[in-house]
Design an enzyme around this catalytic site. Structure first.
Site, PDB file in Angstrom:
ATOM      1  N   HIS A 212      14.234  -4.050 -80.445  1.00  0.00           N
ATOM      2  CA  HIS A 212      14.203  -2.966 -79.864  1.00  0.00           C
ATOM      3  C   HIS A 212      14.045  -3.147 -78.276  1.00  0.00           C
ATOM      4  O   HIS A 212      13.593  -2.232 -77.721  1.00  0.00           O
ATOM      5  CB  HIS A 212      13.449  -1.858 -80.203  1.00  0.00           C
ATOM      6  CG  HIS A 212      13.640  -1.668 -81.829  1.00  0.00           C
ATOM      7  ND1 HIS A 212      14.598  -0.985 -82.405  1.00  0.00           N
ATOM      8  CD2 HIS A 212      12.954  -2.251 -82.818  1.00  0.00           C
ATOM      9  CE1 HIS A 212      14.538  -0.980 -83.728  1.00  0.00           C
ATOM     10  NE2 HIS A 212      13.435  -1.738 -84.001  1.00  0.00           N
TER      11      HIS A 212
ATOM     12  N   SER B 271      21.993 -12.332 -50.909  1.00  0.00           N
ATOM     13  CA  SER B 271      22.561 -10.929 -50.525  1.00  0.00           C
ATOM     14  C   SER B 271      22.718 -11.064 -49.005  1.00  0.00           C
ATOM     15  O   SER B 271      22.059 -11.540 -48.312  1.00  0.00           O
ATOM     16  CB  SER B 271      21.826 -10.017 -51.037  1.00  0.00           C
ATOM     17  OG  SER B 271      21.836  -8.769 -50.101  1.00  0.00           O
TER      18      SER B 271
ATOM     19  N   LYS C 183      16.916 -11.689 -52.042  1.00  0.00           N
ATOM     20  CA  LYS C 183      17.664 -11.570 -53.324  1.00  0.00           C
ATOM     21  C   LYS C 183      18.168 -12.917 -53.630  1.00  0.00           C
ATOM     22  O   LYS C 183      18.336 -13.786 -52.783  1.00  0.00           O
ATOM     23  CB  LYS C 183      18.719 -10.562 -53.437  1.00  0.00           C
ATOM     24  CG  LYS C 183      18.251  -9.188 -52.748  1.00  0.00           C
ATOM     25  CD  LYS C 183      18.169  -8.428 -54.026  1.00  0.00           C
ATOM     26  CE  LYS C 183      19.314  -7.808 -54.611  1.00  0.00           C
ATOM     27  NZ  LYS C 183      19.054  -7.006 -55.955  1.00  0.00           N
TER      28      LYS C 183
ATOM     29  N   GLU D 164      26.175 -12.859 -64.684  1.00  0.00           N
ATOM     30  CA  GLU D 164      26.662 -11.531 -64.741  1.00  0.00           C
ATOM     31  C   GLU D 164      28.330 -11.761 -64.883  1.00  0.00           C
ATOM     32  O   GLU D 164      28.852 -10.898 -65.980  1.00  0.00           O
ATOM     33  CB  GLU D 164      26.665 -10.720 -63.605  1.00  0.00           C
ATOM     34  CG  GLU D 164      25.139 -10.450 -63.200  1.00  0.00           C
ATOM     35  CD  GLU D 164      24.761  -9.784 -61.818  1.00  0.00           C
ATOM     36  OE1 GLU D 164      24.531  -8.494 -61.779  1.00  0.00           O
ATOM     37  OE2 GLU D 164      25.055 -10.641 -60.872  1.00  0.00           O
TER      38      GLU D 164
ATOM     39  N   GLN E 169      57.087 -12.857 -76.530  1.00  0.00           N
ATOM     40  CA  GLN E 169      56.671 -13.487 -75.364  1.00  0.00           C
ATOM     41  C   GLN E 169      55.349 -13.127 -74.452  1.00  0.00           C
ATOM     42  O   GLN E 169      54.744 -13.775 -73.659  1.00  0.00           O
ATOM     43  CB  GLN E 169      57.904 -13.173 -74.326  1.00  0.00           C
ATOM     44  CG  GLN E 169      57.782 -13.798 -72.766  1.00  0.00           C
ATOM     45  CD  GLN E 169      59.229 -13.832 -72.184  1.00  0.00           C
ATOM     46  OE1 GLN E 169      59.892 -14.609 -72.660  1.00  0.00           O
ATOM     47  NE2 GLN E 169      59.426 -12.961 -71.282  1.00  0.00           N
TER      48      GLN E 169
HETATM   49  N1  ARG Z   1      60.521 -17.263 -73.434  1.00  0.00           N
HETATM   50  C1  ARG Z   1      60.530 -16.842 -74.820  1.00  0.00           C
HETATM   51  C2  ARG Z   1      59.143 -16.457 -75.466  1.00  0.00           C
HETATM   52  O1  ARG Z   1      58.169 -16.815 -74.937  1.00  0.00           O
HETATM   53  C3  ARG Z   1      61.143 -17.969 -75.305  1.00  0.00           C
HETATM   54  C4  ARG Z   1      61.901 -17.598 -76.927  1.00  0.00           C
HETATM   55  C5  ARG Z   1      62.839 -16.788 -76.330  1.00  0.00           C
HETATM   56  N2  ARG Z   1      63.769 -16.483 -77.788  1.00  0.00           N
HETATM   57  C6  ARG Z   1      64.891 -15.636 -77.646  1.00  0.00           C
HETATM   58  N3  ARG Z   1      65.318 -15.456 -78.744  1.00  0.00           N
HETATM   59  N4  ARG Z   1      65.019 -14.944 -76.516  1.00  0.00           N
HETATM   60  O2  ARG Z   1      58.936 -16.004 -76.340  1.00  0.00           O
END
Ligand code: ARG
Length: 463
Positions: free
Chosen positions: A157, A278, A284, A291, A323
């Site tokens: 604690h 600082s 300081k 941090e 993606q």
């Molecule tokens: N740039 C795409 C990704 O990172 C690659 C795959 C794209 N595939 C597609 N069917 N459009 O996911």
């Protein structure tokens, strides 16, 4: 102009905003080495299987190596209209090799390609994180050995509880990092199946050899289900999860360093190398690195939450949503790497203030449990009764504003007549820690043995 990779059925090109939202080249260009490695393995296999003629294979291999050199040399021009790293590499390959470059994409898709590239990147990154975590363990174990007998207050604690040693505290983090490393290794072992050859989602009619490409890329085996191969991002989630837990460990230690370096605690001194001044207050020495380690855990956990949310509700197999796995994964794992490096530097340079720690260890009636244990051991009191007697004595001492060791024997005997002079031996902080010899306890002898054990294990060559 419509896209030259997939534009066959398109009369006009994408809207400006479409191009902007669709492109990943800004961040997936870092996958170039993995992408080219995957393509080299793929084209070699296509040749070996008689799917491509040997002269095309040789031309494509030479072309891929040329593209790789251009990227390494920084002369490669990345263009947003080519969307991503896969199409950028293939487009340049076509410029170098001519139309036969188009044969490279036989029996594969960007879906299995990107899954393979990401796995290769994450795998290398996990290996590096594991090695960095080992480096931090080493720095901590060395500190632990140097300070196996340096007493400090142990807290519950954030109240003084019982004295411990500074080395023992360091070794607590060595244990956490051992579990982190176990998680990195587990994630690596589970991800090590190759998606290449799953093609868009259903596999392919070409007589490919997925075992050969898997082996060439250092995978244990090919993935067993083509849908899962292109739809799976567990490997990124699992790595981010392991990274998050590790980041939380570092954040807790960073928080302790922030508190311990304050003028009010003054438990440790960080080196000039890991503090900042600082611009207005000359006295300081701010623990900025600690941090920032504490803060970066936020974006690492954020990346995990982000990707979990991206994946939630995606039907099989690939969707463009996936993606969005990249920026968070790259950023988070890179941030963890930086945190591990900064922590290792801070720990190496760290100096505990032994005098302050010893004084603090003795304050706050931290040896009250030792007194209660003595009453149990020497006088045969049941622990609950010993606890009660000790509580009375703590009350007397705190009423007088002194420590337990400053009470006279008659004062002690008022609470329990059978107490003898021998009790004073257990009221000292050094005696307290020395007595904690149970397995995993804080006794200096234990800490020394554990630190030596860790240092020996860390020096062993990695299996
Ligand atoms: N740039 C795409 C990704 O990172 C690659 C795959 C794209 N595939 C597609 N069917 N459009 O996911």
């Amino acid at each position: 102009m419509s896209n030259r990779m997939w534009g066959g059925r398109f009369a006009s090109g994408p809207a400006e905003i479409m191009e902007e939202i669709n492109a990943s080249i800004g961040f997936d260009k870092r996958l170039a080495p993995q992408d080219i490695r995957g393509s080299l393995a793929h084209v070699a296999m296509l040749g070996a299987q008689g799917i491509l003629p040997a002269d095309d294979v040789a031309a494509i291999q030479d072309g891929l190596k040329a593209v790789h050199s251009e990227i390494e040399a920084g002369t490669f021009v990345f263009r947003r209209e080519l969307e991503d790293i896969h199409m950028s590499v293939e487009s340049r390959l076509t410029e170098i090799v001519g139309p036969s470059a188009g044969r490279l994409h036989t029996a594969r898709s960007r879906n299995d390609q990107v899954a393979t590239d990401m796995k290769l990147w994450v795998r290398d990154t996990l290996d590096n994180l594991d090695a960095q975590a080992a480096g931090l363990q080493q720095a901590l174990a060395e500190k632990a050995l140097a300070h196996a007998g340096t007493v400090m207050p142990g807290f519950t604690h954030l109240q003084s509880a019982q004295p411990v040693t500074f080395g023992h505290h360091c070794l607590a983090y060595v244990e956490m990092l051992a579990r982190d490393r176990g998680r990195f290794r587990d994630a690596r072992a589970r991800l090590n199946e190759c998606p290449l050859g799953a093609a868009a989602l259903a596999g392919t009619s070409f007589p490919i050899d997925r075992h050969a490409t898997a082996a060439a890329l250092g995978f244990d085996r090919p993935t067993a289900n083509s849908l899962d191969s292109v739809a799976d991002r567990d490997f990124a989630l699992e790595s981010l999860s392991a990274a998050s837990i590790c980041a939380i460990h570092l954040s807790r230690f960073a928080e302790e360093l922030v508190v311990w370096t304050s003028a009010q605690f003054d438990f440790v001194r960080l080196s000039d190398g890991y503090t900042t001044g600082s611009s207005i207050m000359p006295q300081k020495r701010n623990p900025d690195a600690a941090e920032l380690v504490r803060a970066k855990s936020g974006r690492i956990v954020g990346a995990l939450m982000g990707l979990l949310t991206v994946m939630k509700g995606l039907p099989l197999a690939y969707s463009k949503d996936m993606q969005e796995d990249k920026e968070g994964t790259f950023d988070a794992l890179q941030a963890l790497s930086l945190c591990l490096a900064a922590m290792t530097g801070m720990v190496r340079d760290l100096e505990p203030n032994a005098g302050v720690l010893a004084r603090a260890a003795g304050s706050g009636y931290s040896t009250a449990t030792d007194l209660a244990d003595w009453l149990v051991r020497e006088l045969g009191l049941p622990f609950r009764q010993a606890h009660h007697v000790t509580g009375r004595l703590v009350g007397v001492a705190s009423g007088k504003g002194v420590g337990l060791e400053a009470l006279s024997l008659p004062e002690m005997q008022e609470a329990e007549p059978r107490i003898t002079q021998a009790v004073y031996a257990v009221l000292g902080v050094e005696n307290s820690v020395a007595s904690r010899v149970s397995f995993g306890g804080t006794a200096p002898a234990n800490v020394r043995a554990q630190a030596e054990g860790w240092l020996a294990r860390l020096a062993e060559p990695v299996a």
